[in-house]
Design a protein around this motif. Structure first.
Motif, PDB file in Angstrom:
ATOM      1  N   ALA A  20       0.824  -1.211   0.000  1.00  0.00           N
ATOM      2  CA  ALA A  20       0.000   0.000   0.000  1.00  0.00           C
ATOM      3  C   ALA A  20       0.855   1.257   0.000  1.00  0.00           C
ATOM      4  CB  ALA A  20      -0.928  -0.010   1.210  1.00  0.00           C
ATOM      5  N   ALA A  21       2.012   1.206   0.690  1.00  0.00           N
ATOM      6  CA  ALA A  21       2.904   2.367   0.726  1.00  0.00           C
ATOM      7  C   ALA A  21       3.681   2.537  -0.572  1.00  0.00           C
ATOM      8  CB  ALA A  21       3.864   2.240   1.897  1.00  0.00           C
ATOM      9  N   LEU A  22       4.030   1.419  -1.214  1.00  0.00           N
ATOM     10  CA  LEU A  22       4.820   1.480  -2.448  1.00  0.00           C
ATOM     11  C   LEU A  22       3.993   1.876  -3.659  1.00  0.00           C
ATOM     12  CD1 LEU A  22       6.880  -1.826  -2.035  1.00  0.00           C
ATOM     13  CD2 LEU A  22       7.861   0.462  -2.086  1.00  0.00           C
ATOM     14  N   PHE A  23       2.832   1.249  -3.788  1.00  0.00           N
ATOM     15  CA  PHE A  23       2.068   1.374  -5.033  1.00  0.00           C
ATOM     16  C   PHE A  23       0.817   2.213  -4.815  1.00  0.00           C
ATOM     17  CE2 PHE A  23       4.373  -2.729  -5.398  1.00  0.00           C
ATOM     18  CZ  PHE A  23       5.255  -2.328  -6.385  1.00  0.00           C
ATOM     19  N   LEU A  31       2.177   0.246 -12.444  1.00  0.00           N
ATOM     20  CA  LEU A  31       2.259  -1.195 -12.201  1.00  0.00           C
ATOM     21  C   LEU A  31       1.225  -1.933 -13.034  1.00  0.00           C
ATOM     22  CD1 LEU A  31       3.239  -3.667 -10.497  1.00  0.00           C
ATOM     23  CD2 LEU A  31       1.451  -3.047  -8.847  1.00  0.00           C
ATOM     24  N   MET A  32      -0.009  -1.446 -13.039  1.00  0.00           N
ATOM     25  CA  MET A  32      -1.090  -2.128 -13.751  1.00  0.00           C
ATOM     26  C   MET A  32      -0.953  -1.973 -15.261  1.00  0.00           C
ATOM     27  SD  MET A  32      -4.196  -1.190 -11.137  1.00  0.00           S
ATOM     28  CE  MET A  32      -5.420  -2.183 -12.012  1.00  0.00           C
ATOM     29  N   ASP A  33      -0.275  -0.911 -15.703  1.00  0.00           N
ATOM     30  CA  ASP A  33      -0.008  -0.759 -17.137  1.00  0.00           C
ATOM     31  C   ASP A  33       1.063  -1.739 -17.607  1.00  0.00           C
ATOM     32  OD1 ASP A  33      -1.857   1.256 -17.464  1.00  0.00           O
ATOM     33  OD2 ASP A  33      -0.388   2.887 -17.263  1.00  0.00           O
ATOM     34  N   THR A  87      11.399  -5.065  -4.361  1.00  0.00           N
ATOM     35  CA  THR A  87      11.259  -3.628  -4.159  1.00  0.00           C
ATOM     36  C   THR A  87      12.098  -3.102  -3.000  1.00  0.00           C
ATOM     37  OG1 THR A  87       9.341  -3.986  -2.730  1.00  0.00           O
ATOM     38  CG2 THR A  87       8.905  -3.652  -5.081  1.00  0.00           C
ATOM     39  N   ALA A  88      12.960  -3.948  -2.422  1.00  0.00           N
ATOM     40  CA  ALA A  88      13.800  -3.510  -1.303  1.00  0.00           C
ATOM     41  C   ALA A  88      15.246  -3.900  -1.598  1.00  0.00           C
ATOM     42  CB  ALA A  88      13.284  -4.110   0.002  1.00  0.00           C
ATOM     43  N   GLY A  89      16.010  -4.209  -0.535  1.00  0.00           N
ATOM     44  CA  GLY A  89      17.443  -4.454  -0.709  1.00  0.00           C
ATOM     45  C   GLY A  89      17.795  -5.907  -0.890  1.00  0.00           C
ATOM     46  N   GLU A 306      10.578   7.921   1.243  1.00  0.00           N
ATOM     47  CA  GLU A 306      11.717   7.289   0.568  1.00  0.00           C
ATOM     48  C   GLU A 306      11.335   5.949  -0.049  1.00  0.00           C
ATOM     49  OE1 GLU A 306      15.121   9.234   3.517  1.00  0.00           O
ATOM     50  OE2 GLU A 306      14.190   7.304   3.983  1.00  0.00           O
ATOM     51  N   LEU A 307      10.207   5.365   0.382  1.00  0.00           N
ATOM     52  CA  LEU A 307       9.729   4.135  -0.248  1.00  0.00           C
ATOM     53  C   LEU A 307       9.414   4.365  -1.725  1.00  0.00           C
ATOM     54  CD1 LEU A 307       7.337   2.728   2.504  1.00  0.00           C
ATOM     55  CD2 LEU A 307       9.657   2.007   2.008  1.00  0.00           C
ATOM     56  N   GLN A 308       9.056   5.596  -2.058  1.00  0.00           N
ATOM     57  CA  GLN A 308       8.721   5.885  -3.452  1.00  0.00           C
ATOM     58  C   GLN A 308       9.935   5.729  -4.363  1.00  0.00           C
ATOM     59  OE1 GLN A 308       5.383   6.438  -4.313  1.00  0.00           O
ATOM     60  NE2 GLN A 308       5.347   5.710  -2.194  1.00  0.00           N
TER      61      GLN A 308
END
Length: 340
Positions: A20-23, A31-33, A87-89, A306-308
């Motif tokens: 929810a925070a990322l997308f 993402l959906m495209d 999506t992370a490290g 920063e998650l963006q």
């Protein structure tokens, strides 16, 4: 008019709060495209009925914090899976040997997550050399006195201080790059680095003993591996100059925690600790209240907006994959032997 090729099926695997925070907003639309995915179906368990249904057609798995290991049973439920975009490290806890055996392509947003860690570290180095913690406490304690602060903080300052960097990792290299704009001498230790490469980075390569004995501030950026656990020993900590500061944003297990606590309790050293052993210290730990310790709850990495950055990075990698292009920053199995 040529028809657009069908979007390739994908699934999300992470904590729903992370997804929810990322997308959000444009990230969700992009993402959906890019792929055929249900953004509201976020898997935390790869063995549930919902997971088996989502994995049956998925060609790419978009993972994040909270994703369980992609093990052999999960892969059996995902016969078409060909790529993982994290999506992370680090992917070490997610991508199993079964994934590498299948030849699954892997990308991670480790480079994006390195940015805030390096920024936190640079801020910590500059504040440590400026004696900010000491100045804060003395200012409160002596607030009703006429104090000569120039005399009291005569050892403070960042001019030509020696800063030690342990590990030429992504984060370590970025810290060095950010520090190049300051009048600092950078010492670097890394067993895999050649002196010429250290010179190009803007640092002088040296061994651990010399670095710990010579530097006013030392920052840890080594990966936690069997051979690096406990690498910062009691002897190395004892070699640090009086008043020096140790910064750790890597992993707590890299340091002899008991020896570090003893040094900090004595007041001889200071520390900026974003990670510890255990990860959450017991409530009775003296590190929470020591005036020479800045203790934070593993926040140096991506937080808040920063998650963006990580989402943008991962979506760029996903776009490369949908176009049949190589990842910009792929993860290779062989490299995991000496990286986080």
């Amino acid at each position: 008019m040529a028809l657009e090729p069908p979007r390739r099926p994908a699934a999300l695997a992470m904590r729903p709060t992370v997804a929810a925070a990322l997308f959000t907003g444009q990230n969700r639309s992009r993402l959906m495209d890019l792929v055929d995915v249900d953004p509201d179906l976020v898997l935390e368990d790869l063995h549930s009925a919902d997971a088996r249904s989502a994995l049956a057609d998925a060609e790419v798995l978009i993972t994040g914090w909270g994703c369980p290991p992609i093990d052999e049973p999960a892969l059996l439920a995902a016969p078409r899976l060909r790529a993982v975009v994290h999506t992370a490290g680090s992917v070490k806890d997610i991508v199993t040997e079964a994934c590498w055996r299948r030849g699954i392509q892997v990308a991670s947003a480790a480079s994006a997550n390195a940015v805030p860690v390096a920024e936190y570290t640079v801020a910590a180095i500059l504040f440590a050399n400026k004696q900010v913690l000491n100045a804060r406490d003395d200012y409160a304690r002596l607030r009703d006195q006429d104090t000569d602060w120039h005399a009291r903080l005569a050892v403070a300052g960042n001019y030509r201080r020696r800063v030690g960097i342990v590990g030429a990792s992504r984060i370590g290299r970025r810290v060095i790059a950010l520090l190049r704009g300051f009048d600092l001498e950078i010492l670097l230790t890394d067993p895999y680095l050649h002196p010429d490469e250290a010179d190009r980075l803007g640092a002088r390569l040296t061994g651990l003993p010399e670095l710990f004995a010579a530097c006013d501030t030392i920052s840890i950026h080594a990966p936690l591996l069997p051979q690096t656990a406990g690498m910062i020993t009691r002897a190395l900590l004892a070699a640090m100059p009086d008043g020096a500061t140790l910064i750790n944003t890597a992993r707590g297990d890299l340091i002899d925690q008991h020896a570090l606590e003893e040094e900090l309790l004595s007041g001889r050293l200071s520390a900026v600790l974003d990670v510890t052993t255990p990860e959450t210290l017991p409530a009775s730990s003296p590190l929470y209240t020591l005036p020479n310790v800045l203790l934070t709850p593993h926040i140096a990495g991506s937080m808040g907006n920063e998650l963006q950055r990580m989402a943008h990075f991962a979506l760029d990698e996903l776009e490369c994959w949908t176009k049949g292009e190589p990842f910009n920053d792929p993860v290779y199995r062989a490299a995991l032997e000496r990286t986080a």
